[in-house]
Design an enzyme around this catalytic site. Structure first.
Site, PDB file in Angstrom:
ATOM      1  N   HIS A 115       4.428 -16.876   9.023  1.00 36.39           N
ATOM      2  CA  HIS A 115       3.611 -15.938   9.828  1.00 36.39           C
ATOM      3  C   HIS A 115       2.343 -15.094   8.949  1.00 36.39           C
ATOM      4  CE1 HIS A 115       3.625 -12.503  12.744  1.00 36.39           C
ATOM      5  NE2 HIS A 115       2.729 -11.831  11.768  1.00 36.39           N
ATOM      6  N   HIS A 125       8.658 -11.003  11.857  1.00 31.48           N
ATOM      7  CA  HIS A 125       8.736  -9.875  10.949  1.00 31.48           C
ATOM      8  C   HIS A 125       9.605  -8.776  11.318  1.00 31.48           C
ATOM      9  CE1 HIS A 125       6.133  -8.365  14.074  1.00 31.48           C
ATOM     10  NE2 HIS A 125       4.853  -9.022  13.744  1.00 31.48           N
TER      11      HIS A 125
HETATM   12  C1  NCD Z   1      -1.230  -7.246  12.001  1.00 29.84           C
HETATM   13  C2  NCD Z   1      -2.703  -7.563  12.034  1.00 29.84           C
HETATM   14  O1  NCD Z   1      -3.402  -6.754  11.355  1.00 29.84           O
HETATM   15  O2  NCD Z   1      -3.285  -8.464  12.546  1.00 29.84           O
HETATM   16  N1  NCD Z   1      -0.778  -6.065  11.688  1.00 29.84           N
HETATM   17  C3  NCD Z   1       0.323  -5.631  11.052  1.00 29.84           C
HETATM   18  O3  NCD Z   1       0.395  -4.508  10.799  1.00 29.84           O
HETATM   19  N2  NCD Z   1       1.383  -6.515  10.910  1.00 29.84           N
HETATM   20  C4  NCD Z   1      -0.757  -7.810  13.430  1.00 29.84           C
HETATM   21  C5  NCD Z   1       0.861  -7.704  13.450  1.00 29.84           C
HETATM   22  O4  NCD Z   1       1.430  -8.780  12.905  1.00 29.84           O
HETATM   23  O5  NCD Z   1       1.363  -7.012  14.120  1.00 29.84           O
HETATM   24 ZN    ZN Z   2       1.430 -10.433  12.060  1.00 23.73          ZN
END
Ligand code: NCD
Ligand code: ZN
Length: 345
Positions: free
Chosen positions: A14, A175
């Site tokens: 990811h 995540h």
């Molecule tokens: C991610 C992004 O900036 O594209 N941001 C994050 O805080 N993880 C998007 C995501 O995976 O939620």
């Molecule tokens: Zn992400």
């Protein structure tokens, strides 16, 4: 004490590369450590068709430095109007490895996401039949639900129903940040797994809010309280093949994070393996690291493991405060800290 660790080359299941100059600046960090990565499609406009994904993959491949054998694995951004025939064709042609469900407005560039999960049930049915993996950003977006409860609520409102309706669909709960998610994934069948980021193994929500607001520790889903962090560490280091590596490396310029409305996302790619291995070392679980980083992801996605290897060594490894990238600066994960492991290559 183990002073060097050699494992099969890992993959990142990811991450966000963005596009253009930022993409060209960040791809080398990932290509240095990983053989493959599941590339998130939340660009503007999002990657919603086979043709867009094919072109984006070409742009990423053109940014891989010579001497690295790196393969981006593309994902389709699901919307209320996803063309399911195109998705199936793209998967059949090897362009799409997975499709990504963003609830509309859950996170960065998710405005075109799915407004009601049931609207895409026909798409999920086809994905189940064709064996296409569903990657899920598991947070509800309802304004009455507290930001710290949004993941747990997503399980109850949507994930249980998705899995009950499509019992053979392969689902990666992305995540994860809560004990609730750990327990849900453990209790589900082998077709349900989760990725865990380095930041959610290292920090709890105090790191965002104590001693002043700390935008470089802000990502979505937000870090939760300590009990949840401990549950994630136990899951990641347990040796269960249901939990594997996904950095969610998400670069944003320093000025975009340090603003009145700071962006969500942590740029973990430069020190991804060092950061994860620090956790496994602290937990006395170095022998579980290869499974988490290099074996369980390919097994879930039905892909071969990588043939070559990487080595990390126990050595002081200072992380720069910031990196000059794409004409601006980005603060890396662990910026200004010194880690106890170094990536040798
Ligand atoms: C991610 C992004 O900036 O594209 N941001 C994050 O805080 N993880 C998007 C995501 O995976 O939620
Ligand atoms: Zn992400």
């Amino acid at each position: 004490m183990t002073d060097t660790l050699t494992i099969r080359r890992p993959d990142d299941w990811h991450l966000h590369f963005r596009d253009g100059d930022v993409m060209r600046a960040v791809v080398p960090y990932t290509a240095r450590q990983f053989a493959r990565a599941i590339v998130m499609p939340n660009l503007t406009p999002p990657i919603t068709t086979t043709e867009m994904a094919r072109d984006y993959r070409e742009r990423i491949l053109a940014a891989v430095p010579e001497g690295h054998d790196f393969m981006p694995l593309m994902t389709c951004y699901l919307t209320d109007t996803t063309n399911v025939d195109d998705l199936a064709r793209g998967a059949g042609e090897g362009v799409f490895t997975a499709a990504k469900l963003y609830p509309a407005n859950a996170t960065t560039n998710s405005a075109s996401g799915v407004s009601d999960v049931e609207l895409i049930y026909p798409v999920l049915e086809r994905m189940e039949a064709e064996g296409i993996v569903l990657c899920v950003h598991g947070e509800v977006t309802d304004h009455d639900i507290d930001v710290f409860d949004r993941e747990a609520e997503f399980i109850e409102r949507h994930l249980r129903a998705i899995i009950a309706n499509f019992p053979k669909l392969k689902v990666v709960f992305e995540h994860i940040t809560t004990l609730d998610a750990v327990e849900f994934v453990k209790a589900s069948g082998p077709n349900v797994a989760a990725t865990i980021t380095p930041q959610h193994l290292h920090i709890n929500r105090n790191a965002m809010l104590v001693g002043g607001i700390q935008p470089h520790n802000y990502c979505l889903p937000v870090a939760k309280r300590e009990t949840h962090r401990l549950a994630l560490r136990a899951a990641a280091t347990s040796g269960s093949p249901k939990f594997f590596l996904g950095t969610d490396s998400a670069p944003h310029f320093r000025h975009d994070k340090e603003s009145a409305c700071g962006c969500a996302g942590i740029f973990g790619a430069p020190v991804a393996l060092e950061s994860y291995l620090t956790v496994f070392d602290e937990e006395g679980a170095i022998e579980q690291f290869e499974g988490f980083a290099s074996l369980y992801g390919p097994a879930f996605y039905g892909l071969p493991v990588n043939e070559d290897s990487v080595t990390l060594e126990r050595a002081e490894s200072p992380v720069p405060d910031e990196l000059a990238l794409a004409g601006s600066t980005i603060v890396p994960w662990h910026g200004g800290q010194t880690l106890g492991w170094r990536f040798r290559g």
